[in-house]
Design a protein around this motif. Structure first.
Motif, mmCIF file in Angstrom:
data_model
loop_
_atom_site.group_PDB
_atom_site.id
_atom_site.type_symbol
_atom_site.label_atom_id
_atom_site.label_comp_id
_atom_site.label_asym_id
_atom_site.label_seq_id
_atom_site.Cartn_x
_atom_site.Cartn_y
_atom_site.Cartn_z
ATOM 1 N N ALA A 1 0.829 -1.208 0.000
ATOM 2 C CA ALA A 1 0.000 0.000 0.000
ATOM 3 C C ALA A 1 0.863 1.256 0.000
ATOM 4 O O ALA A 1 0.559 2.238 -0.693
ATOM 5 C CB ALA A 1 -0.919 -0.017 1.218
ATOM 6 N N LEU A 2 1.951 1.226 0.758
ATOM 7 C CA LEU A 2 2.835 2.397 0.800
ATOM 8 C C LEU A 2 3.527 2.628 -0.539
ATOM 9 O O LEU A 2 3.753 3.775 -0.939
ATOM 10 C CB LEU A 2 3.878 2.219 1.911
ATOM 11 N N LEU A 3 3.864 1.543 -1.231
ATOM 12 C CA LEU A 3 4.510 1.685 -2.537
ATOM 13 C C LEU A 3 3.574 2.365 -3.543
ATOM 14 O O LEU A 3 4.020 3.104 -4.421
ATOM 15 C CB LEU A 3 4.930 0.317 -3.072
ATOM 16 N N LEU A 4 2.273 2.101 -3.423
ATOM 17 C CA LEU A 4 1.317 2.712 -4.350
ATOM 18 C C LEU A 4 1.190 4.217 -4.138
ATOM 19 O O LEU A 4 0.812 4.948 -5.055
ATOM 20 C CB LEU A 4 -0.062 2.059 -4.182
ATOM 21 N N THR A 5 1.502 4.683 -2.932
ATOM 22 C CA THR A 5 1.335 6.105 -2.628
ATOM 23 C C THR A 5 2.645 6.884 -2.639
ATOM 24 O O THR A 5 2.629 8.115 -2.722
ATOM 25 C CB THR A 5 0.685 6.280 -1.244
ATOM 26 N N ALA A 6 3.782 6.190 -2.544
ATOM 27 C CA ALA A 6 5.066 6.884 -2.439
ATOM 28 C C ALA A 6 5.418 7.580 -3.741
ATOM 29 O O ALA A 6 5.119 7.082 -4.835
ATOM 30 C CB ALA A 6 6.173 5.893 -2.061
ATOM 31 N N GLY A 7 6.066 8.738 -3.620
ATOM 32 C CA GLY A 7 6.580 9.420 -4.802
ATOM 33 C C GLY A 7 7.689 8.607 -5.425
ATOM 34 O O GLY A 7 8.660 8.263 -4.759
ATOM 35 N N GLY A 8 7.537 8.295 -6.711
ATOM 36 C CA GLY A 8 8.475 7.360 -7.305
ATOM 37 C C GLY A 8 9.577 7.969 -8.140
ATOM 38 O O GLY A 8 10.453 7.267 -8.601
ATOM 39 N N SER A 9 9.558 9.260 -8.384
ATOM 40 C CA SER A 9 10.560 9.850 -9.266
ATOM 41 C C SER A 9 11.929 9.847 -8.616
ATOM 42 O O SER A 9 12.067 9.871 -7.391
ATOM 43 C CB SER A 9 10.166 11.291 -9.601
ATOM 44 N N ALA A 10 12.940 9.785 -9.455
ATOM 45 C CA ALA A 10 14.318 9.816 -8.955
ATOM 46 C C ALA A 10 14.585 11.135 -8.247
ATOM 47 O O ALA A 10 14.103 12.184 -8.674
ATOM 48 C CB ALA A 10 15.294 9.631 -10.120
#
Length: 320
Positions: free
Chosen positions: A113-122
């Protein structure tokens, strides 16, 4: 492969390296008589294998911080506990318990669930020198407050350990991004030197604080260390580095649900690992400081006297 997937992949391999190192350290402890000298340990291949695995885990974690945000990479440190469950059970010659399965499932669901909400950009932004000094000063003030004499010293020292390790990871990201930046800026500067010194100080401080926290038992302090680390790092990322949760208000609810599940899962895993590592009495006196940074507690068969458990931090630069 984009930056987000690369950061996740590096974090997964890093967690595996740390878990394997913890199992190797625990098995070595189970075959080592209490009071064995450091020189004898240096002559054992198993000890150097653990050192190499910890070093590999540290390098992979630093590399992940170069490709992923703090809110993405730091929570994945809890996967060390998850990976350690089957490895530790196999090394101890036992089956994975029901509590461990529950903890694993909840932790994975929460992290998902946290991975779906975390900002993913470098990451691109870094801490300025005033910001780095401010973070360092604030961290030392918090640690000083938590280290004062009082009730529940184990939990307070565990919180201080997790916070310092999380801050060390955030500072490591600034150092890594600045060094790998190709904008033509100076490679060596007062800012980078200051950040490097802070990383070293907080990394060592986190290790020493965790060892102090484990004197009175491992279950609750290990859970606090594992959870305080990503919270501290994410706070710096959200407040100072422009990181944001994806998906608006809905993502906030999902993040809270994921955090709740992950907290419960980590707590169950920490209790189970502590019970497996130290089924008898808690040894008196200070816990020894491991020759290498570590992340999780693994139980192993003990044919003779029960040695000290191997304490391993989850989620920080292993320190780093």
């Amino acid at each position: 492969m984009n930056a987000t997937l690369l950061a996740v992949a590096l974090s997964l391999v890093s967690a595996g390296a740390y878990a394997a190192a913890a199992v190797a350290q625990s098995r070595l402890a189970g075959r080592t008589e209490p009071g064995t000298g450091v020189l004898r340990m240096l002559g054992r291949g198993a000890w150097w294998s653990a050192v190499g695995l910890n070093a590999a885990g540290a390098l992979l974690h630093v590399a992940a911080l170069n490709y992923g945000s703090l809110t993405l990479v730091q929570p994945l440190g809890a996967l060390t506990l998850v990976v350690a469950v089957p490895l530790g059970a196999r090394a101890a010659g036992r089956r994975v318990g029901r509590t461990e399965w529950r903890g694993t499932a909840l932790t994975l669901l929460g992290l998902g669930a946290l991975l779906l909400t975390a900002g993913g950009s470098a990451p691109h932004e870094t801490l300025t020198l005033p910001e780095a000094l401010g973070v360092g000063a604030a961290t030392m003030a918090v640690v000083a407050g938590l280290s004062r004499p009082g009730a529940r010293p184990g939990l307070r020292h565990a919180a201080a350990s997790g916070i310092t390790s999380g801050v060390a990871s955030a500072l490591t990201q600034t150092l890594t991004v600045a060094v790998t930046d190709h904008s033509g800026g100076p490679l060596f500067s007062w800012r980078l030197l200051t950040v490097a010194l802070l990383v070293s100080a907080f990394a060592m401080g986190g290790l020493l604080l965790s060892q102090t926290a484990y004197r009175g038992g491992l279950g609750a302090p290990l859970a606090v260390v594992t959870l305080a680390n990503p919270v501290a790092a994410a706070a710096i990322g959200l407040a100072l580095l422009g990181e944001r949760l994806q998906g608006g208000p809905v993502s906030l609810v999902l993040a809270l649900l994921g955090t709740t599940a992950a907290v419960r899962g980590v707590t169950l895993l920490s209790r189970a690992q502590a019970r497996n590592a130290d089924p008898g009495e808690v040894p008196e006196g200070p816990a020894p400081v491991d020759p290498v940074p570590s992340r999780v507690v693994i139980g192993s068969p003990r044919p003779a006297a029960v040695p000290e458990p191997v304490a391993v931090r989850a989620g920080g630069v292993p320190h780093p």
